[in-house]
Enzyme design. Structure first.
Site, mmCIF file in Angstrom:
data_model
loop_
_atom_site.group_PDB
_atom_site.id
_atom_site.type_symbol
_atom_site.label_atom_id
_atom_site.label_comp_id
_atom_site.label_asym_id
_atom_site.label_seq_id
_atom_site.Cartn_x
_atom_site.Cartn_y
_atom_site.Cartn_z
ATOM 1 N N HIS A 1 5.921 -0.889 -2.521
ATOM 2 C CA HIS A 1 5.613 -0.125 -3.734
ATOM 3 C C HIS A 1 5.762 1.375 -3.501
ATOM 4 O O HIS A 1 5.152 2.182 -4.200
ATOM 5 C CB HIS A 1 4.203 -0.468 -4.228
ATOM 6 N N ASN B 1 0.825 -1.206 0.000
ATOM 7 C CA ASN B 1 0.000 0.000 0.000
ATOM 8 C C ASN B 1 0.859 1.255 0.000
ATOM 9 O O ASN B 1 1.961 1.267 0.542
ATOM 10 C CB ASN B 1 -0.952 -0.011 1.197
HETATM 11 P P1 OAD Z 1 -6.049 -5.593 -5.172
HETATM 12 O O1 OAD Z 1 -7.141 -4.598 -5.378
HETATM 13 O O2 OAD Z 1 -5.509 -6.257 -6.373
HETATM 14 O O3 OAD Z 1 -6.547 -6.739 -4.191
HETATM 15 C C1 OAD Z 1 -7.197 -6.447 -2.976
HETATM 16 C C2 OAD Z 1 -7.696 -7.755 -2.372
HETATM 17 O O4 OAD Z 1 -8.252 -7.466 -1.094
HETATM 18 C C3 OAD Z 1 -8.810 -8.431 -3.187
HETATM 19 O O5 OAD Z 1 -8.561 -9.829 -3.271
HETATM 20 C C4 OAD Z 1 -10.070 -8.125 -2.386
HETATM 21 O O6 OAD Z 1 -11.050 -9.162 -2.479
HETATM 22 C C5 OAD Z 1 -9.526 -8.067 -0.986
HETATM 23 N N1 OAD Z 1 -10.308 -7.201 -0.068
HETATM 24 C C6 OAD Z 1 -10.855 -5.994 -0.316
HETATM 25 N N2 OAD Z 1 -11.456 -5.505 0.771
HETATM 26 C C7 OAD Z 1 -11.271 -6.419 1.761
HETATM 27 C C8 OAD Z 1 -11.649 -6.504 3.126
HETATM 28 N N3 OAD Z 1 -12.344 -5.516 3.723
HETATM 29 N N4 OAD Z 1 -11.318 -7.608 3.833
HETATM 30 C C9 OAD Z 1 -10.622 -8.618 3.234
HETATM 31 N N5 OAD Z 1 -10.231 -8.596 1.948
HETATM 32 C C10 OAD Z 1 -10.533 -7.504 1.220
HETATM 33 O O7 OAD Z 1 -4.916 -4.856 -4.339
HETATM 34 P P2 OAD Z 1 -3.409 -5.330 -4.099
HETATM 35 O O8 OAD Z 1 -3.281 -6.806 -4.115
HETATM 36 O O9 OAD Z 1 -2.910 -4.605 -2.911
HETATM 37 O O10 OAD Z 1 0.513 -1.225 -7.213
HETATM 38 O O11 OAD Z 1 -2.696 -4.748 -5.381
HETATM 39 C C11 OAD Z 1 -1.314 -4.910 -5.549
HETATM 40 C C12 OAD Z 1 -0.736 -3.759 -6.326
HETATM 41 O O12 OAD Z 1 -1.466 -3.599 -7.543
HETATM 42 C C13 OAD Z 1 -0.873 -2.417 -5.649
HETATM 43 O O13 OAD Z 1 0.158 -2.188 -4.713
HETATM 44 C C14 OAD Z 1 -0.830 -1.452 -6.780
HETATM 45 C C15 OAD Z 1 -1.589 -2.194 -7.846
HETATM 46 O O14 OAD Z 1 -1.166 -1.999 -9.138
HETATM 47 C C16 OAD Z 1 0.989 0.051 -7.171
HETATM 48 O O15 OAD Z 1 0.415 0.943 -6.616
HETATM 49 C C17 OAD Z 1 2.309 0.247 -7.805
#
Ligand code: OAD
Length: 399
Positions: free
Chosen positions: A111, A92
């Site tokens: 990141h 994040n």
């Molecule tokens: P994603 O949006 O890809 O994934 C978020 C995950 O959290 C999903 O599987 C959702 O189902 C889950 N989720 C959302 N709300 C939730 C909650 N309240 N409780 C439990 N689970 C929940 O986000 P990231 O995996 O963080 O890169 O994305 C990775 C990277 O992709 C980020 O750091 C960003 C992006 O491109 C950069 O900013 C460079």
């Protein structure tokens, strides 16, 4: 060791990236001219259009004043106070781990961060540097331009300000790999919370750690690391992160309702969680009780909606013999059929030598975390620029 993603900040009002109401869906609704919403964070696209698309959209992700850490951030801070946090690797960029008072040396912002920015220099249009400018500023200084969807420019050289976020096509800051290399032999459990695990090289952390340590997922949905690097989680606790960690905290005797300075051991009640000897690995295995405390801040600690353990689905003990038990098992089975390892992974591996996407030809170093080469650079011997950990040698394996 804890690895977190955007899902832990959703309850703070920060949208995640890939959910239906996430930032990438928003980018599509805004009608930006993108082949793929991930281009918003692609360094080559950023330089090609001088930040125009990024700043049309940046208002949606810019940190809002007064934003507070979630119960999940406070859980991490409580682990830290209790002396049980080795490190939190966060994908994040919202800075909320810092705001939760986690000891700064224990936070690795994989990141980067939105809290500071650097000038890209005056490079004319398109790729390639034409002048270097080392100016830095706080993201708060750019607020007006961001709110007006305008590209903020450096007063010294006219270059575009770019937040200190690691874009696709940029290598992770060296500290990420070096710390993971150091922590590899020390971590005794891995918790992964609120991430889709779609972005390399962080998606490879699970395969990087020894197989013998428990690896536990807390997420809304079943997700999996790339198959080539790991055979998945030991236990997946499916449901809302804040609710599940409240349940774990209650089981471990951790107080997640207060902030407080890092390193401040919990003296209330005379029992520190360490005294109980309950590890997260032990507790995750029993985190299925359907009842549970409700914290005074209103976060129900009822535990996960479903527990998935290496192909088997558990019903919470409390509902196993009740009418809704069957329903519960059916829902969990539905989640399983969505086996995330079969979902096509978005290919995000960047070559650390030439910064282009590797495509399907990825050569990963087994000695350095996150050092990957594309086929072309591997065959041209593109390893010289990168230092291995002292005493080890680059050993590349095709993924
Ligand atoms: P994603 O949006 O890809 O994934 C978020 C995950 O959290 C999903 O599987 C959702 O189902 C889950 N989720 C959302 N709300 C939730 C909650 N309240 N409780 C439990 N689970 C929940 O986000 P990231 O995996 O963080 O890169 O994305 C990775 C990277 O992709 C980020 O750091 C960003 C992006 O491109 C950069 O900013 C460079």
């Amino acid at each position: 060791m804890v690895l977190v993603g955007a899902g832990i900040s959703v309850s703070c009002g920060v949208p995640d990236f890939r959910s239906r109401n996430g930032l990438y869906a928003l980018a599509q609704r805004l009608g930006l001219e993108l082949n793929d919403p991930q281009e918003l964070f692609d360094i080559h696209c950023f330089d090609d259009d001088e930040g125009v698309n990024f700043y049309k959209f940046a208002h949606a992700l810019w940190p809002r004043p007064g934003i507070q850490p979630s119960p999940t951030h406070r859980f991490l801070s409580a682990l830290d106070r209790a002396g049980r946090l080795l490190r939190v690797y966060t994908q994040n960029i919202d800075g909320l781990e810092r705001a939760a008072n986690i000891t700064s040396s224990k936070i690795i912002e994989c990141h980067g961060t939105l809290l500071t920015a650097k000038c890209r220099g005056n490079r004319g249009k398109g790729r390639g540097k034409t002048s270097k400018c080392r100016a830095v500023c706080n993201a708060a200084d750019l607020c007006q331009d961001v709110a007006a969807h305008q590209v903020p420019r450096c007063q010294k050289c006219g270059g575009v300000w770019k937040p200190d976020v690691t874009f696709f096509g940029e290598p992770l800051v060296e500290k990420v790999g070096k710390t993971l290399e150091k922590d590899r032999g020390t971590a005794d459990a891995l918790l992964v919370i609120g991430t889709s695990l779609q972005v390399a090289p962080i998606s490879k952390v699970m395969g990087w750690l020894p197989h013998k340590i428990p690896q536990i997922l807390i997420n809304y949905e079943v997700v999996a690391p790339p198959r080539a690097t790991s055979d998945g989680f030991d236990v997946s606790l499916i449901g809302e992160a804040d609710v599940i960690v409240a349940h774990l905290a209650a089981a471990m005797g951790l107080d997640i309702e207060r902030g407080g300075p890092p390193g401040d051991m919990d003296m209330e009640g005379g029992t520190t969680p360490g005294d109980k000897g309950d590890s997260i690995g032990d507790i995750a295995g029993t985190a299925t009780s359907g009842s549970g405390a409700v914290h005074s801040n209103g976060v129900a600690a009822r535990g996960p909606d479903a527990v998935v353990e290496r192909g088997a689905v558990w019903a919470p003990k409390a509902s196993r013999n009740q009418a809704d038990g069957e329903l519960f098992v059916r829902r969990a089975a539905e989640l399983l059929t969505k086996d995330a390892a079969d979902v096509l992974m978005v290919e995000t591996v960047t070559c650390d030598a030439c910064t282009d996407l590797c495509g399907s030809d990825v050569w990963a170093c087994q000695a350095c975390f996150g050092y990957d080469l594309c086929g072309r650079c591997f065959h041209n011997g593109g390893v010289e620029t990168h230092q291995t950990l002292e005493g080890s040698k680059h050993t590349f394996v095709k993924e």
